[in-house]
Design a protein around this motif. Sequence first.
Motif, PDB file in Angstrom:
ATOM      1  N   ALA A  47     -53.026  24.056 -13.465  1.00 15.02           N
ATOM      2  CA  ALA A  47     -51.893  24.924 -13.779  1.00 15.02           C
ATOM      3  C   ALA A  47     -52.338  26.365 -13.995  1.00 15.02           C
ATOM      4  CB  ALA A  47     -51.165  24.400 -15.020  1.00 15.02           C
ATOM      5  N   GLN A  48     -53.470  26.535 -14.672  1.00 13.05           N
ATOM      6  CA  GLN A  48     -53.967  27.883 -14.937  1.00 13.05           C
ATOM      7  C   GLN A  48     -54.335  28.595 -13.642  1.00 13.05           C
ATOM      8  OE1 GLN A  48     -57.277  28.057 -17.670  1.00 13.05           O
ATOM      9  NE2 GLN A  48     -57.677  30.228 -17.255  1.00 13.05           N
ATOM     10  N   ARG A  49     -55.021  27.900 -12.762  1.00 13.21           N
ATOM     11  CA  ARG A  49     -55.419  28.516 -11.498  1.00 13.21           C
ATOM     12  C   ARG A  49     -54.196  28.848 -10.642  1.00 13.21           C
ATOM     13  NH1 ARG A  49     -61.061  26.290  -9.078  1.00 13.21           N
ATOM     14  NH2 ARG A  49     -60.612  28.118  -7.793  1.00 13.21           N
ATOM     15  N   TYR A  50     -53.171  28.012 -10.730  1.00 11.45           N
ATOM     16  CA  TYR A  50     -51.922  28.286 -10.019  1.00 11.45           C
ATOM     17  C   TYR A  50     -51.294  29.583 -10.532  1.00 11.45           C
ATOM     18  CZ  TYR A  50     -46.832  28.064  -9.501  1.00 11.45           C
ATOM     19  OH  TYR A  50     -45.519  28.375  -9.279  1.00 11.45           O
ATOM     20  N   GLN A  51     -51.196  29.736 -11.848  1.00 13.01           N
ATOM     21  CA  GLN A  51     -50.601  30.940 -12.432  1.00 13.01           C
ATOM     22  C   GLN A  51     -51.413  32.181 -12.062  1.00 13.01           C
ATOM     23  OE1 GLN A  51     -47.760  30.979 -13.710  1.00 13.01           O
ATOM     24  NE2 GLN A  51     -47.348  28.876 -14.372  1.00 13.01           N
ATOM     25  N   GLU A  52     -52.725  32.054 -12.042  1.00 12.80           N
ATOM     26  CA  GLU A  52     -53.578  33.180 -11.662  1.00 12.80           C
ATOM     27  C   GLU A  52     -53.370  33.555 -10.201  1.00 12.80           C
ATOM     28  OE1 GLU A  52     -57.436  31.709 -12.640  1.00 12.80           O
ATOM     29  OE2 GLU A  52     -57.255  32.160 -14.794  1.00 12.80           O
ATOM     30  N   ALA A  53     -53.168  32.548  -9.355  1.00  9.52           N
ATOM     31  CA  ALA A  53     -52.924  32.814  -7.933  1.00  9.52           C
ATOM     32  C   ALA A  53     -51.612  33.564  -7.735  1.00  9.52           C
ATOM     33  CB  ALA A  53     -52.911  31.501  -7.149  1.00  9.52           C
ATOM     34  N   ILE A  54     -50.561  33.158  -8.462  1.00 12.02           N
ATOM     35  CA  ILE A  54     -49.271  33.836  -8.347  1.00 12.02           C
ATOM     36  C   ILE A  54     -49.409  35.292  -8.779  1.00 12.02           C
ATOM     37  CG2 ILE A  54     -46.923  33.955  -9.269  1.00 12.02           C
ATOM     38  CD1 ILE A  54     -47.267  31.724  -7.264  1.00 12.02           C
ATOM     39  N   ALA A  55     -50.126  35.529  -9.877  1.00 12.66           N
ATOM     40  CA  ALA A  55     -50.314  36.896 -10.365  1.00 12.66           C
ATOM     41  C   ALA A  55     -51.036  37.744  -9.327  1.00 12.66           C
ATOM     42  CB  ALA A  55     -51.093  36.878 -11.676  1.00 12.66           C
ATOM     43  N   ARG A  56     -52.056  37.181  -8.709  1.00 16.12           N
ATOM     44  CA  ARG A  56     -52.809  37.923  -7.682  1.00 16.12           C
ATOM     45  C   ARG A  56     -51.931  38.178  -6.458  1.00 16.12           C
ATOM     46  NH1 ARG A  56     -54.762  41.213  -5.349  1.00 16.12           N
ATOM     47  NH2 ARG A  56     -56.739  41.297  -4.194  1.00 16.12           N
ATOM     48  N   MET A  57     -51.088  37.221  -6.093  1.00 20.28           N
ATOM     49  CA  MET A  57     -50.195  37.384  -4.947  1.00 20.28           C
ATOM     50  C   MET A  57     -49.167  38.481  -5.211  1.00 20.28           C
ATOM     51  SD  MET A  57     -49.915  33.301  -4.230  1.00 20.28           S
ATOM     52  CE  MET A  57     -48.511  33.262  -3.135  1.00 20.28           C
ATOM     53  N   GLU A  58     -48.742  38.605  -6.455  1.00 17.28           N
ATOM     54  CA  GLU A  58     -47.817  39.690  -6.797  1.00 17.28           C
ATOM     55  C   GLU A  58     -48.479  41.050  -6.600  1.00 17.28           C
ATOM     56  OE1 GLU A  58     -46.333  38.954 -10.713  1.00 17.28           O
ATOM     57  OE2 GLU A  58     -44.739  37.640  -9.986  1.00 17.28           O
ATOM     58  N   GLU A  59     -49.747  41.132  -6.930  1.00 13.60           N
ATOM     59  CA  GLU A  59     -50.478  42.381  -6.703  1.00 13.60           C
ATOM     60  C   GLU A  59     -50.572  42.697  -5.207  1.00 13.60           C
ATOM     61  OE1 GLU A  59     -54.267  41.873  -8.504  1.00 13.60           O
ATOM     62  OE2 GLU A  59     -53.490  41.761 -10.555  1.00 13.60           O
ATOM     63  N   MET A  60     -50.532  41.656  -4.382  1.00 15.44           N
ATOM     64  CA  MET A  60     -50.667  41.821  -2.941  1.00 15.44           C
ATOM     65  C   MET A  60     -49.324  42.062  -2.248  1.00 15.44           C
ATOM     66  SD  MET A  60     -53.396  38.683  -2.471  1.00 15.44           S
ATOM     67  CE  MET A  60     -53.827  38.944  -0.772  1.00 15.44           C
ATOM     68  N   GLY A  61     -48.224  42.064  -3.014  1.00 19.47           N
ATOM     69  CA  GLY A  61     -46.917  42.362  -2.419  1.00 19.47           C
ATOM     70  C   GLY A  61     -45.985  41.176  -2.325  1.00 19.47           C
ATOM     71  N   LEU A  62     -46.175  40.151  -3.168  1.00 16.00           N
ATOM     72  CA  LEU A  62     -45.339  38.958  -3.094  1.00 16.00           C
ATOM     73  C   LEU A  62     -43.859  39.280  -3.317  1.00 16.00           C
ATOM     74  CD1 LEU A  62     -45.013  35.901  -2.819  1.00 16.00           C
ATOM     75  CD2 LEU A  62     -45.526  35.681  -5.266  1.00 16.00           C
ATOM     76  N   LYS A  63     -43.553  40.146  -4.292  1.00 16.68           N
ATOM     77  CA  LYS A  63     -42.150  40.454  -4.559  1.00 16.68           C
ATOM     78  C   LYS A  63     -41.496  41.154  -3.375  1.00 16.68           C
ATOM     79  CE  LYS A  63     -42.498  40.570  -9.605  1.00 16.68           C
ATOM     80  NZ  LYS A  63     -42.335  41.387 -10.839  1.00 16.68           N
ATOM     81  N   GLU A  64     -42.236  42.014  -2.712  1.00 15.03           N
ATOM     82  CA  GLU A  64     -41.704  42.695  -1.526  1.00 15.03           C
ATOM     83  C   GLU A  64     -41.459  41.688  -0.393  1.00 15.03           C
ATOM     84  OE1 GLU A  64     -44.241  43.613  -3.306  1.00 15.03           O
ATOM     85  OE2 GLU A  64     -43.838  45.650  -4.009  1.00 15.03           O
TER      86      GLU A  64
END
Length: 515
Positions: free
Chosen positions: A481-498
Amino acid sequence: MKRIVQAALVAMLGAFLLYGTGEGAALEEGRNAHGGEAVTLTWFVAEEGYAKIWNPEKNLADAKVLENTGVNLEMKSGDLTDLDALIATDSLPDLITVEAGAAERILMENVGMAVPLDELFAEYAPDVNIPASMKEWYRNADGNWYAIASYYYGPERVNPQYGGYLGTHNNNYVRSDLLKKTGVPMEDLRSKEGLLKALRAAKGLSYEKQQVIPFSGWWTQNLAEQFGMEVEDKEGGFLSKYRQPEWLEALQFGNQLYREGLMLPEEFTESLSQRRKQVQSGRIFFCVGYSNVQEAKDILSSNDREAQMMYVGQVRGDGGKTPNLKSVSSGGWTATLVYAGTQHKKEIAEFISYMTREEATLDAAPSIGTGTYDIVGDGYVLRDSVRQEFEEDYQKAAEKYYLNLEFFVDWTVVQKYQPPAERRDFQEQYKGCRIYDSKATDAAASVGMDSEMQKVRDRIEGFYAGEEIGILTSGSAEECAQRYQEAIARMEEMGLKELEAYERKQYRAAKEKIR
């Protein structure tokens, strides 16, 4: 745009064997049933590994096509790099088949390399049997329709009156002979606890001196959908799969399988063809995804009548939600275009018109074949002698009866002629499940010619693909679960919301288009 593409792709030519513009379209001498010359059409299929050997002398399907159309086929295949080379040098064959969502399809349409099909069929084959909704779904921004999709599902035929319906490849399969040895009832495999019990028991089994692999065919989306993952919010807006609770639940379930040795490390590196060979060899106990078992399960059972890979339904998640399963790609699997420079427009139009007839569609269907069935009442019935041939030697029978040319197949036609018992089996299989049309979700994932958004998507998906292996192989559920949350955070930095905003826009536009 054409000059830019040519400049960018010419370096990729290498030693690739190109079609000659005159030679590839030359007439081939030979008599057909109509007493004229058989025309040879050249055809490139951008599907790596696809192999079609045209042989009317030995293959009944090829012989029937030649007899009815006066057409021989010269087939070649390769990957998208090979197709890019053909585009860059304007050396395309008469017909081109590519994955429906490929950017190359849009490019060929936009730069004038494809024939507008409305005009082609109006002149040469007005009786072509193609749903009007397909034409509109694939209509280019310039107003023309260029692409014919295989396995397209349109509202004209997906209804009780015609006989078509949406299916899914998100299915689970189990070796029924090995399941008996575990002592676990088949219906128990529809819960996580029951499946785990069976997989643990299968871990110690062997088949023909091979250790059995308990679980195979991992794909997070399949399990998340089986657990009930939604694709829309209450307002009808698109939901990103990565953020849904069922996505994390699926990851944690996969992590448990891995930690208990029920899913092996090779699961993350194995190709589709390798997995099918494992199914064919009898090593796999439980497998997710029809594409993984497909012909492999038939080859297995033809070698060992007791070794049956049986449909078992879907696994429910912790919340007990109804499985929400993506349909087969209802917008189509491949798209076939006619090269603007072809010298055989009339022959191509008439060939396609024949291939889209209902009888020709049944002949081309991979589960039926040519010369294998009779129409009894409203449905097709496979001949007992043919069934026996497939049971005795599946591959030999396939080489005899199967066309291996599915690029004009409309599966709703097959469903229309489906024997009543098979239709009842389908309805029973998916009782208690929802199957949603995939067109809009597939459109959400498509970036078309938007190169900047393609870069964002490639960056995010490339990152996530690598991270998911680490998530699934975590040492504990908490670490997973922790690694999943960290991956989502990193993906947001890469433009996930856009990217998600772009997906919502694409999804909304697609839903408007298919209303």
